[in-house]
Design an enzyme around this catalytic site. Structure first.
Site, PDB file in Angstrom:
ATOM      1  N   PHE A 123       0.859  -1.191   0.000  1.00  0.00           N
ATOM      2  CA  PHE A 123       0.000   0.000   0.000  1.00  0.00           C
ATOM      3  C   PHE A 123       0.889   1.233   0.000  1.00  0.00           C
ATOM      4  CE2 PHE A 123      -2.239   3.479   2.057  1.00  0.00           C
ATOM      5  CZ  PHE A 123      -3.465   3.466   1.417  1.00  0.00           C
ATOM      6  N   ASP A 208       9.015   1.874   1.346  1.00  0.00           N
ATOM      7  CA  ASP A 208       7.959   2.672   1.963  1.00  0.00           C
ATOM      8  C   ASP A 208       7.896   2.300   3.442  1.00  0.00           C
ATOM      9  OD1 ASP A 208       5.535   3.548   3.008  1.00  0.00           O
ATOM     10  OD2 ASP A 208       4.443   3.302   1.127  1.00  0.00           O
ATOM     11  N   LYS A 237       3.069   9.051   8.776  1.00  0.00           N
ATOM     12  CA  LYS A 237       2.329   8.561   9.943  1.00  0.00           C
ATOM     13  C   LYS A 237       2.980   9.005  11.259  1.00  0.00           C
ATOM     14  CE  LYS A 237      -0.763   5.163   8.094  1.00  0.00           C
ATOM     15  NZ  LYS A 237      -0.539   4.600   6.763  1.00  0.00           N
TER      16      LYS A 237
HETATM   17  C1  LIG Z   1      -0.788   5.030   5.363  1.00  0.00           C
HETATM   18  C2  LIG Z   1       0.228   4.623   4.353  1.00  0.00           C
HETATM   19  C3  LIG Z   1       0.487   5.410   3.217  1.00  0.00           C
HETATM   20  C4  LIG Z   1      -0.310   6.653   2.916  1.00  0.00           C
HETATM   21  O1  LIG Z   1      -0.114   7.625   3.880  1.00  0.00           O
HETATM   22  P1  LIG Z   1      -1.176   8.813   4.054  1.00  0.00           P
HETATM   23  O2  LIG Z   1      -0.556   9.688   5.074  1.00  0.00           O
HETATM   24  O3  LIG Z   1      -2.469   8.187   4.456  1.00  0.00           O
HETATM   25  O4  LIG Z   1      -1.275   9.488   2.739  1.00  0.00           O
HETATM   26  C5  LIG Z   1       1.487   5.009   2.362  1.00  0.00           C
HETATM   27  N1  LIG Z   1       2.213   3.896   2.593  1.00  0.00           N
HETATM   28  C6  LIG Z   1       1.979   3.121   3.670  1.00  0.00           C
HETATM   29  C7  LIG Z   1       2.824   1.913   3.891  1.00  0.00           C
HETATM   30  C8  LIG Z   1       0.978   3.442   4.576  1.00  0.00           C
HETATM   31  O5  LIG Z   1       0.723   2.654   5.628  1.00  0.00           O
END
Ligand SMILES: *Cc1c(COP(=O)(O)O)cnc(C)c1O
Length: 379
Positions: A123, A208, A237
């Site tokens: 994600f 990520d 986050k």
């Molecule tokens: C939550 C998340 C995102 C997106 O972050 P937002 O601040 O909601 O835009 C991207 N990558 C990972 C792994 C995430 O958990």
């Protein structure tokens, strides 16, 4: 807009690992705002930093220097992969920036049609670019035409990944522990295959760390436990200590962005940067990280011993439990909430736990007790 399925509860106050709803009920928070409040709610040092900066200068512009942003960038670079930093406001924006870096880097190498390869289950965010790198949600029928230049490969297949990487590959983008999918740590062999194939073809490796970073797995960054170092790392986050902050760190050849290539009005604003600087400082405390590993073990062992739990996947304080056949995760989550425990459901039979990193053994035991009773009630 009705973009969220919400529980019928409003949280109005938080302190450490606890939150309170508008009726005054107390909860042990094992979701932490989706791994945002890693240092616990309203950490006094983060609150003080926000308060102080709000009274000094709330907004600045990236056309001028700002000490909080510079200090944050410096510390991010020093405590991760090195290189330079772009600050932004969210995880999805960090993904967008990483994709632009990868494409520009590829064009410099003479690649005409650069491709970003990502793993099924990963994600990376909800904007059109980040969404395109998120195979599970990149729904052409709903949101097409999606941009070209993205390819998804199976999660646990090093050979398939190797096969997908070639001369047109701009980057491989990986969430080292997949959070939204329900806590799937990516095997070191897959990460090594990605690193080797990227090196062979001149592509960038992007990790990520938006959810898995900031101490969540028991090291400040998840990659530290894998033996593989990416060229580009994203964070968000928990980085903001509760405020919206994202960041991209790019080292070596990946440091390609120049004036005019990218930007954002609010990015690296003084209040958010002060909060993030403090959060980063606190999350890097070796004692805290040791406690994450210790409580993570306690949690995983305790979960595996609960009646009605089929299997557990975890790394540090990122944990998922798969419920036995016939038990609905949503029913367990609701029962847990009634017992005063906040959890999350990433799939029909999976419960995800992302507690604050500051939890104690007593908190873990309390959560296990509440969860055990919720599973019994959900049967
Ligand atoms: C939550 C998340 C995102 C997106 O972050 P937002 O601040 O909601 O835009 C991207 N990558 C990972 C792994 C995430 O958990």
């Amino acid at each position: 807009m009705s973009t969220y399925l919400r529980s019928p509860i409003e949280f109005v106050r938080g302190d450490g690992v606890r939150v309170w709803d508008s009726d005054g009920n107390e909860y042990l928070d094992f979701f932490a705002g989706l791994s945002v409040s890693n240092l616990g709610h309203c950490h006094p040092e983060i609150v003080a930093a926000i308060r102080e900066q709000a009274g000094l200068l709330a907004g600045s512009s990236n056309l001028f220097y700002s000490e909080p942003a510079l200090r944050l960038s410096e510390r991010l670079s020093e405590t991760s992969i090195g290189g330079r930093v772009f600050l932004c406001n969210t995880g999805t924006e960090a993904s967008e920036c990483a994709i632009k870096i990868a494409r520009k880097h590829a064009h410099r190498r003479g690649v005409d049609r650069p491709e970003v390869v990502s793993l099924d289950g990963g994600f990376h965010g909800r904007t059109i670019g980040a969404l395109s790198a998120t195979p599970r949600l990149a729904n052409e029928e709903l949101f097409g035409p999606l941009p070209a230049g993205f390819r998804g490969v199976p999660r646990d297949d090093a050979e398939a990944l190797r096969g997908a990487i070639g001369p047109n590959t701009a980057a491989v983008m990986i969430e080292p522990v997949q959070g939204e999918a329900g806590i799937f740590p990516i095997a070191d062999a897959v990460l090594r295959a990605a690193r080797e194939a990227c090196d062979e073809h001149g592509a960038l490796l992007i990790f990520d760390e938006v959810q898995a970073g900031m101490g969540r797995t028991g090291t400040l960054w998840a990659y530290e436990q894998t033996g593989v170092t990416p060229d580009v790392m994203t964070a968000a986050k928990a980085l903001g200590g509760g405020l919206p902050v994202g960041a991209v760190v790019a080292r070596g050849e990946a440091d390609v962005l120049e004036p005019g290539d990218h930007g954002s009005t609010f990015a690296g604003g003084p209040i958010a940067a002060r909060a993030a600087l403090k959060a980063l400082e606190l999350a890097g405390d070796p004692e805290l990280l040791a406690s994450v590993r210790e409580q993570g073990e306690r949690l995983a062992t305790g979960l595996a011993a609960l009646d009605g739990v089929d299997s557990v996947r975890s790394r540090g304080l990122m944990a998922a439990l798969v419920l036995a056949d016939g038990i609905e995760a949503a029913a367990v989550r609701d029962a847990a909430l009634s017992n005063g425990l906040v959890t999350n459901v990433p799939g029909p039979s999976t419960i995800r736990l992302l507690p604050p990193l500051t939890i104690t053994a007593a908190d873990v035991d309390e959560a296990l007790d509440k969860l055990g009773r919720a599973i019994a009630a959900g049967r």
